[in-house]
Motif scaffolding. Structure first.
Motif, PDB file in Angstrom:
ATOM      1  N   PHE A 137       0.827  -1.206   0.000  1.00  0.00           N
ATOM      2  CA  PHE A 137       0.000   0.000   0.000  1.00  0.00           C
ATOM      3  C   PHE A 137       0.862   1.257   0.000  1.00  0.00           C
ATOM      4  CE2 PHE A 137      -1.881   3.488   2.416  1.00  0.00           C
ATOM      5  CZ  PHE A 137      -3.014   3.756   1.646  1.00  0.00           C
ATOM      6  N   ILE A 138       1.890   1.258   0.858  1.00  0.00           N
ATOM      7  CA  ILE A 138       2.788   2.420   0.935  1.00  0.00           C
ATOM      8  C   ILE A 138       3.469   2.649  -0.409  1.00  0.00           C
ATOM      9  CG2 ILE A 138       4.920   3.296   1.983  1.00  0.00           C
ATOM     10  CD1 ILE A 138       4.079   1.837   4.563  1.00  0.00           C
ATOM     11  N   GLY A 139       3.961   1.565  -1.012  1.00  0.00           N
ATOM     12  CA  GLY A 139       4.673   1.684  -2.283  1.00  0.00           C
ATOM     13  C   GLY A 139       3.783   2.145  -3.421  1.00  0.00           C
ATOM     14  N   ILE A 140       2.583   1.558  -3.549  1.00  0.00           N
ATOM     15  CA  ILE A 140       1.668   1.922  -4.632  1.00  0.00           C
ATOM     16  C   ILE A 140       1.131   3.332  -4.425  1.00  0.00           C
ATOM     17  CG2 ILE A 140      -0.473   1.332  -5.818  1.00  0.00           C
ATOM     18  CD1 ILE A 140       1.876  -0.611  -6.238  1.00  0.00           C
ATOM     19  N   ARG A 141       0.831   3.670  -3.187  1.00  0.00           N
ATOM     20  CA  ARG A 141       0.338   5.025  -2.894  1.00  0.00           C
ATOM     21  C   ARG A 141       1.400   6.062  -3.219  1.00  0.00           C
ATOM     22  NH1 ARG A 141      -1.422   9.031  -3.248  1.00  0.00           N
ATOM     23  NH2 ARG A 141      -2.708  10.321  -1.841  1.00  0.00           N
ATOM     24  N   ALA A 142       2.651   5.728  -2.979  1.00  0.00           N
ATOM     25  CA  ALA A 142       3.741   6.651  -3.319  1.00  0.00           C
ATOM     26  C   ALA A 142       3.816   6.855  -4.823  1.00  0.00           C
ATOM     27  CB  ALA A 142       5.071   6.104  -2.792  1.00  0.00           C
ATOM     28  N   ILE A 143       3.641   5.784  -5.590  1.00  0.00           N
ATOM     29  CA  ILE A 143       3.662   5.903  -7.064  1.00  0.00           C
ATOM     30  C   ILE A 143       2.546   6.821  -7.541  1.00  0.00           C
ATOM     31  CG2 ILE A 143       3.287   4.638  -9.225  1.00  0.00           C
ATOM     32  CD1 ILE A 143       4.694   2.251  -7.935  1.00  0.00           C
ATOM     33  N   THR A 144       1.339   6.603  -7.032  1.00  0.00           N
ATOM     34  CA  THR A 144       0.195   7.416  -7.473  1.00  0.00           C
ATOM     35  C   THR A 144       0.355   8.893  -7.108  1.00  0.00           C
ATOM     36  OG1 THR A 144      -1.068   6.932  -5.442  1.00  0.00           O
ATOM     37  CG2 THR A 144      -1.357   5.439  -7.317  1.00  0.00           C
TER      38      THR A 144
END
Length: 203
Positions: free
Chosen positions: A192-199
């Protein structure tokens, strides 16, 4: 003698995957997550990271050299390992296979990410929010980064389970089952942290 050397090499490989590489992954993704608070917050985080004393020495000693050993020996393990998924369809057999596949995907992703960031910085490009936003303005790069991050997080979280087993920390079925739940939580939260950072970089 050869078996003894392989035993030690596998233990070192496992340990480096957790510390320092795994810790760096967590720090890196959390730092990127600061982009969810805006460009200024991310740029401030980058400035702080870049201002660390003897940064280049820290990167080589705690990131590049351990990562290089982990990657090279990991490739050796991946091609030496014999998967029995075709004969035994248990979850751990599949995770064993995907640990190897995710390792190869992660290696490709990390190599490309280093080229797009650290190498470009060395060539004079400024690393900031705008650079990442530019990279992720390409939908194909977004897909590539999402796959790369998920592969890296899976490899890390499932690697924790393997580490606990190989180092004799989780021996019985119950402790290994609890470890499975624990690493699943890690995978979900860190993903979640990684994908949210990408978005956060997609404008």
């Amino acid at each position: 003698m050869a078996n003894s050397q392989e035993f030690v090499s596998r233990r070192i490989h496992s340990l480096l995957g957790l510390v320092p590489i795994g810790l760096f992954l967590l720090v890196h993704l959390v730092a990127n997550y600061s982009a969810t608070r805006g460009a200024e917050a991310f740029n401030s985080t980058v400035t702080f990271m870049e201002s660390l004393p003897i940064l280049i020495v820290l990167e080589f000693v705690f990131i590049y050299i351990p990562l290089l050993f982990h990657a090279i020996y990991g490739i050796y393990i991946a091609f030496q390992a014999k998967s029995n998924v075709g004969n035994f369809g248990y979850l751990r057999n599949h995770l064993f296979l995907w640990q190897r596949i995710s390792g190869i995907i992660t290696l490709i992703f990390v190599a490309w990410h280093v080229w797009q960031t650290r190498i470009q910085i060395a060539m004079g490009t400024e690393f900031n929010y705008d650079l990442m936003a530019s990279i992720l303005s390409n939908p194909a790069m977004v897909v590539f980064y999402v796959i790369g991050v998920l592969a890296a997080v899976f490899h890390f979280s499932n690697g924790i389970w393997s580490f606990l087993v190989h180092w004799g920390i989780t021996v019985g079925p119950r402790s290994q089952r609890l470890a499975s739940y624990f690493t699943l939580v890690i995978f979900v939260v860190v993903s979640f942290i990684g994908i949210r950072a990408i978005t956060a970089f997609i404008q």
